[in-house]
Scaffold this motif. Structure first.
Motif, PDB file in Angstrom:
ATOM      1  N   HIS A  36      34.228  44.843  30.433  1.00 41.18           N
ATOM      2  CA  HIS A  36      34.745  44.956  29.067  1.00 41.18           C
ATOM      3  C   HIS A  36      33.610  45.415  28.167  1.00 41.18           C
ATOM      4  CE1 HIS A  36      38.521  43.225  30.253  1.00 41.18           C
ATOM      5  NE2 HIS A  36      38.970  43.261  29.015  1.00 41.18           N
ATOM      6  N   GLU A  59      36.067  40.526  22.124  1.00 41.61           N
ATOM      7  CA  GLU A  59      36.757  41.824  22.097  1.00 41.61           C
ATOM      8  C   GLU A  59      37.965  41.822  21.152  1.00 41.61           C
ATOM      9  OE1 GLU A  59      36.955  39.689  24.524  1.00 41.61           O
ATOM     10  OE2 GLU A  59      39.085  39.491  25.000  1.00 41.61           O
ATOM     11  N   TRP A  60      38.379  40.641  20.733  1.00 41.71           N
ATOM     12  CA  TRP A  60      39.491  40.517  19.773  1.00 41.71           C
ATOM     13  C   TRP A  60      39.003  40.374  18.337  1.00 41.71           C
ATOM     14  CZ3 TRP A  60      44.976  39.562  19.784  1.00 41.71           C
ATOM     15  CH2 TRP A  60      45.602  39.840  21.010  1.00 41.71           C
ATOM     16  N   HIS A 107      40.042  49.655  24.593  1.00 41.60           N
ATOM     17  CA  HIS A 107      40.629  48.306  24.470  1.00 41.60           C
ATOM     18  C   HIS A 107      41.589  48.300  23.273  1.00 41.60           C
ATOM     19  CE1 HIS A 107      40.716  43.828  24.471  1.00 41.60           C
ATOM     20  NE2 HIS A 107      40.636  44.034  25.769  1.00 41.60           N
ATOM     21  N   HIS A 108      42.022  47.102  22.873  1.00 44.00           N
ATOM     22  CA  HIS A 108      43.047  47.048  21.815  1.00 44.00           C
ATOM     23  C   HIS A 108      42.562  47.627  20.480  1.00 44.00           C
ATOM     24  CE1 HIS A 108      44.753  44.515  24.791  1.00 44.00           C
ATOM     25  NE2 HIS A 108      44.414  43.329  24.309  1.00 44.00           N
ATOM     26  N   ASP A 196      46.928  47.507  29.842  1.00 47.27           N
ATOM     27  CA  ASP A 196      46.918  46.176  29.220  1.00 47.27           C
ATOM     28  C   ASP A 196      47.566  46.270  27.840  1.00 47.27           C
ATOM     29  OD1 ASP A 196      46.438  43.495  29.066  1.00 47.27           O
ATOM     30  OD2 ASP A 196      44.301  43.673  28.659  1.00 47.27           O
ATOM     31  N   ARG A 243      52.495  37.066  36.217  1.00 46.62           N
ATOM     32  CA  ARG A 243      52.504  38.499  35.988  1.00 46.62           C
ATOM     33  C   ARG A 243      52.790  39.244  37.287  1.00 46.62           C
ATOM     34  NH1 ARG A 243      49.612  40.436  30.760  1.00 46.62           N
ATOM     35  NH2 ARG A 243      48.696  38.543  29.947  1.00 46.62           N
ATOM     36  N   GLU A 254      46.032  36.216  35.149  1.00 42.44           N
ATOM     37  CA  GLU A 254      44.815  36.310  34.342  1.00 42.44           C
ATOM     38  C   GLU A 254      44.200  34.930  34.137  1.00 42.44           C
ATOM     39  OE1 GLU A 254      45.073  38.941  30.989  1.00 42.44           O
ATOM     40  OE2 GLU A 254      43.945  37.572  29.717  1.00 42.44           O
TER      41      GLU A 254
HETATM   42  O1  FHN Z   1      43.881  40.798  25.259  1.00 40.84           O
HETATM   43  C1  FHN Z   1      43.336  41.189  26.471  1.00 40.84           C
HETATM   44  C2  FHN Z   1      41.980  40.592  26.720  1.00 40.84           C
HETATM   45  O2  FHN Z   1      41.110  40.983  25.700  1.00 40.84           O
HETATM   46  C3  FHN Z   1      41.471  41.117  28.056  1.00 40.84           C
HETATM   47  O3  FHN Z   1      41.334  42.513  28.029  1.00 40.84           O
HETATM   48  C4  FHN Z   1      42.405  40.709  29.138  1.00 40.84           C
HETATM   49  C5  FHN Z   1      42.034  41.190  30.522  1.00 40.84           C
HETATM   50  O4  FHN Z   1      43.070  41.013  31.401  1.00 40.84           O
HETATM   51  N1  FHN Z   1      43.757  41.200  28.878  1.00 40.84           N
HETATM   52  C6  FHN Z   1      44.319  40.940  27.584  1.00 40.84           C
HETATM   53  C7  FHN Z   1      45.106  39.728  27.499  1.00 40.84           C
HETATM   54  O5  FHN Z   1      46.092  39.664  28.472  1.00 40.84           O
END
Ligand code: FHN
Length: 430
Positions: A36, A59-60, A107-108, A196, A243, A254
């Protein structure tokens, strides 16, 4: 164009020969490195609000600390991971015994880690990083050189692109997303795409439909029939924690893993070493190498893969506590890897309380964590034992029929604190 029914296309039956052959490398690999790394890495888990208070996340952080887009952009502008060293990253994965790498391409927060032509919100155009460098290209080249499979994570959920939240303009976002995915396939030839943000029912109102996921999967597999794609390309079934595969090729539990194989499906459990995925300087609660190694053994014994995450810091370096643990796992695997690589569930025996049992061909691997009781193997389907040894040790092993199975007794004490592995050669009915 009419796509053929067999061959490239959405294919969710893991027993299907086409899926099975495409996935053979993945099934054998068992252990991969998740990375990440993104614009958020620059913040290293902390955001100073204008009122002087501090907000923490990883990361959020953009979302959780409600950072206004303009302010987040300002902070990410100084991102300069000059010490990202693909050779060292791949060497760490190799030393850990990992067979593949999956790195976040986006990423998000929507920030692309490659020089995408789709927008300027990327590591080339919006950073203080060397404009000639491309971390995905460097990592791909090094992975190829060192014989490691290369995969890319891509978040379909996007906090930066306003069209991603707009029902009216969503088609425009979908087109940009496709264009980015084409760039990723054309430029970096990934073996695997890891989606994701799966637009699940927890995140309404969400314009993405299950049909959109199926179409995207078909499009990507028509472009590259060998691609493996995880199940989060589409909506997951609500409330299904494990999942499972609904779309895509493999399920993605996860931060946990199931107690038994998932209905013959391919699956891969992803997990962090501390608590967060992205680097956060305050995040220091690291799992031990023993826990992580036993997780891997347990997962292999349930026919799954373990995708273990590292979160490089803002300079691009894997934190030392993470690489230390990976190396320790690798040194156990160097001596006991037979219990993991290419191994799967040993359905002839019950899951033991003292450890885990995996199977590869005519071998059963008994990984022993707990020596406080004798080692009894409860048999579910009859088989004969024709040989036994302790891996990496001259000890002999006595195997005797007892009650509902076998008692297994090595001639000496445990050879390893993480897990001692006893290998049985077996002959069954089939
Ligand atoms: O929100 C993401 C989190 O930051 C991370 O990337 C994980 C990895 O599986 N996936 C998400 C939450 O399900």
């Amino acid at each position: 164009a009419v796509l053929p029914l067999a061959g490239p296309g959405p294919n969710h039956a893991v027993d299907d020969p086409f899926t099975a052959s495409r996935a053979q490398w993945f099934r054998d690999a068992r252990f991969g490195m998740f990375i990440h790394f993104g614009g958020y890495s620059q913040l290293e888990g902390e955001y100073q609000r204008s009122d002087g208070s501090t907000c923490q996340d990883a990361e959020w952080i953009m979302n959780k600390c409600k950072i206004p887009t303009a302010d987040y952009e300002r902070l990410v502008k100084s991102f300069n991971p000059a010490q990202f060293d693909a050779k060292a990253v791949v060497a760490t994965a190799k030393a850990a015994g990992q067979k593949y790498i999956v790195i976040t391409s986006k990423h998000h927060d929507g920030y692309a880690m490659w020089p995408t032509k789709v927008n300027k919100w990327n590591l080339r155009d919006h950073s203080a990083f060397d404009k000639k460098r491309d971390v995905l290209a460097e990592l791909k080249a090094e992975a190829d050189r060192q014989g490691i499979r290369f995969g890319l994570y891509y978040s379909t959920w996007d906090w930066h692109d306003p069209d991603a939240r707009s029902t009216q303009n969503f088609a425009r976002y979908k087109a940009r997303m496709r264009a980015q995915l084409v760039e990723l396939i054309d430029n970096y030839d990934p073996a695997l795409l890891w989606f994701d943000g799966d637009w699940d029912t927890d995140n309404p109102p969400n314009p993405w439909t299950k049909q959109d996921g199926a179409e995207l999967e078909r499009f990507l597999k028509a472009k590259d029939p060998d691609l493996l794609i995880n199940n989060r390309i589409s909506k997951r079934a609500p409330g299904v924690k494990e999942r499972r595969v609904v779309d895509g090729d493999f399920g993605t539990p996860e931060q946990t893993f199931p107690a038994a194989p998932i209905d013959g499906q391919l699956w891969e459990s992803c997990m962090t070493i501390p608590s967060k995925w992205g680097f956060a300087k305050w995040d220091k609660n690291f799992k031990s190498a023993t826990t992580l190694t036993r997780n891997l053994v347990d997962i292999a014994s349930r026919s799954g893969n373990y995708l273990l995450n590292v979160g490089p810091d803002k300079l691009g370096r894997i934190p030392q506590p993470e690489s230390d643990r990976l190396r320790a796992m690798g040194s156990w695997l160097a001596q006991h890897g037979d219990a993991v690589y290419g191994a799967s569930v040993a359905s002839w025996v019950a899951d033991p309380a003292w450890g885990a049992v995996s199977r590869k061909g005519d071998k059963l691997y008994l990984s022993v964590y707990d020596w406080s009781n004798s080692l009894h193997l409860k048999v579910l389907e009859q088989f004969d034992v024709t040989g036994a040894r302790v891996l990496n040790s001259p000890q002999t092993v006595t195997v005797t029929k007892a009650g509902d199975g076998y008692d297994v007794k090595p001639s000496g004490a445990k050879t390893n604190d993480v897990a001692t592995v006893i290998e049985l050669t077996v002959r069954g009915e089939q």
